[in-house]
Design a protein around this motif. Structure first.
Motif, PDB file in Angstrom:
ATOM      1  N   ALA A  33     -13.558 -82.666 -21.208  1.00  0.00           N
ATOM      2  CA  ALA A  33     -14.862 -82.100 -20.868  1.00  0.00           C
ATOM      3  C   ALA A  33     -15.822 -82.322 -22.023  1.00  0.00           C
ATOM      4  CB  ALA A  33     -14.757 -80.604 -20.576  1.00  0.00           C
ATOM      5  N   MET A  34     -17.096 -82.331 -21.700  1.00  0.00           N
ATOM      6  CA  MET A  34     -18.140 -82.368 -22.719  1.00  0.00           C
ATOM      7  C   MET A  34     -19.189 -81.336 -22.348  1.00  0.00           C
ATOM      8  SD  MET A  34     -18.654 -86.415 -23.634  1.00  0.00           S
ATOM      9  CE  MET A  34     -19.472 -86.066 -25.203  1.00  0.00           C
ATOM     10  N   ASN A  96     -20.219 -80.374 -27.741  1.00  0.00           N
ATOM     11  CA  ASN A  96     -18.779 -80.130 -27.795  1.00  0.00           C
ATOM     12  C   ASN A  96     -18.062 -81.124 -26.902  1.00  0.00           C
ATOM     13  OD1 ASN A  96     -16.504 -78.662 -25.979  1.00  0.00           O
ATOM     14  ND2 ASN A  96     -16.269 -78.091 -28.119  1.00  0.00           N
ATOM     15  N   SER A  97     -16.916 -81.587 -27.385  1.00  0.00           N
ATOM     16  CA  SER A  97     -16.049 -82.411 -26.554  1.00  0.00           C
ATOM     17  C   SER A  97     -14.617 -81.925 -26.702  1.00  0.00           C
ATOM     18  CB  SER A  97     -16.142 -83.884 -26.951  1.00  0.00           C
ATOM     19  OG  SER A  97     -15.235 -84.653 -26.178  1.00  0.00           O
ATOM     20  N   ARG A  98     -13.999 -81.650 -25.582  1.00  0.00           N
ATOM     21  CA  ARG A  98     -12.573 -81.340 -25.570  1.00  0.00           C
ATOM     22  C   ARG A  98     -11.885 -82.636 -25.159  1.00  0.00           C
ATOM     23  NH1 ARG A  98     -10.416 -75.792 -23.262  1.00  0.00           N
ATOM     24  NH2 ARG A  98     -11.325 -75.242 -25.283  1.00  0.00           N
ATOM     25  N   ALA A  99     -11.060 -83.178 -26.039  1.00  0.00           N
ATOM     26  CA  ALA A  99     -10.537 -84.510 -25.781  1.00  0.00           C
ATOM     27  C   ALA A  99      -9.140 -84.686 -26.348  1.00  0.00           C
ATOM     28  CB  ALA A  99     -11.471 -85.555 -26.405  1.00  0.00           C
ATOM     29  N   TYR A 100      -8.377 -85.535 -25.668  1.00  0.00           N
ATOM     30  CA  TYR A 100      -7.108 -86.004 -26.211  1.00  0.00           C
ATOM     31  C   TYR A 100      -7.431 -87.121 -27.198  1.00  0.00           C
ATOM     32  CZ  TYR A 100      -4.151 -83.525 -22.840  1.00  0.00           C
ATOM     33  OH  TYR A 100      -3.496 -82.563 -22.124  1.00  0.00           O
ATOM     34  N   TYR A 101      -6.874 -87.006 -28.396  1.00  0.00           N
ATOM     35  CA  TYR A 101      -7.045 -88.082 -29.371  1.00  0.00           C
ATOM     36  C   TYR A 101      -5.786 -88.927 -29.491  1.00  0.00           C
ATOM     37  CZ  TYR A 101      -5.126 -84.403 -32.425  1.00  0.00           C
ATOM     38  OH  TYR A 101      -4.369 -83.403 -32.974  1.00  0.00           O
ATOM     39  N   ASN A 102      -4.732 -88.550 -28.815  1.00  0.00           N
ATOM     40  CA  ASN A 102      -3.599 -89.421 -28.538  1.00  0.00           C
ATOM     41  C   ASN A 102      -2.980 -88.932 -27.227  1.00  0.00           C
ATOM     42  OD1 ASN A 102      -1.606 -87.343 -29.097  1.00  0.00           O
ATOM     43  ND2 ASN A 102      -1.950 -87.730 -31.279  1.00  0.00           N
ATOM     44  N   VAL A 103      -1.861 -89.493 -26.838  1.00  0.00           N
ATOM     45  CA  VAL A 103      -1.342 -89.200 -25.499  1.00  0.00           C
ATOM     46  C   VAL A 103      -0.882 -87.754 -25.368  1.00  0.00           C
ATOM     47  CG1 VAL A 103       1.012 -89.944 -26.011  1.00  0.00           C
ATOM     48  CG2 VAL A 103       0.122 -90.119 -23.657  1.00  0.00           C
TER      49      VAL A 103
END
Length: 120
Positions: A33-34, A96-103
């Protein structure tokens, strides 16, 4: 990991409009999400609007009908169109960004903030 760069803040008269932009870059595996939050002097940071990767949106009651959040998924960019601005919208706006930065791992990432001022 993930860097967020905001732009578009400034000073605008009451009733005017501004558009904020935020571009995400870095080690982005998948964005969940952003969105945008804001913090006025002496107040806690509050949610303004968010948009998830499924297209769902969430707005603060105080901005419904005036602000619109949109995303360009190909560019990892989120926008906040702000119309009919009011003095009470004056704040520092944070992307804001909720993010996966690896798997396997995700986190919440924040921009440096951009000032929006609406004089009374």
């Amino acid at each position: 990991q993930v860097q967020l760069v905001e732009s578009g803040g400034g000073l605008v008269q009451a009733g005017g409009s501004l558009t904020l932009s935020c571009a995400a870059s870095g080690s982005i595996f998948r964005i969940i999400a952003m969105g945008w939050y804001r913090q006025a002097p002496g107040k806690q940071r509050e949610l303004v609007a968010t948009k998830n990767s499924g297209g769902g949106t969430n707005y603060a009651d105080s901005v419904k009908g005036r602000f619109t959040i949109s995303r360009d998924n190909a560019k990892n960019t989120v926008y906040l169109q702000m119309n009919n601005l009011k003095p009470e919208d004056t704040a520092v706006y944070y992307c804001n960004s909720r993010a996966y930065y690896n798997v396997h791992q995700w986190d919440d990432f924040w921009g440096q903030g951009t000032q929006v001022t609406v004089p009374s």
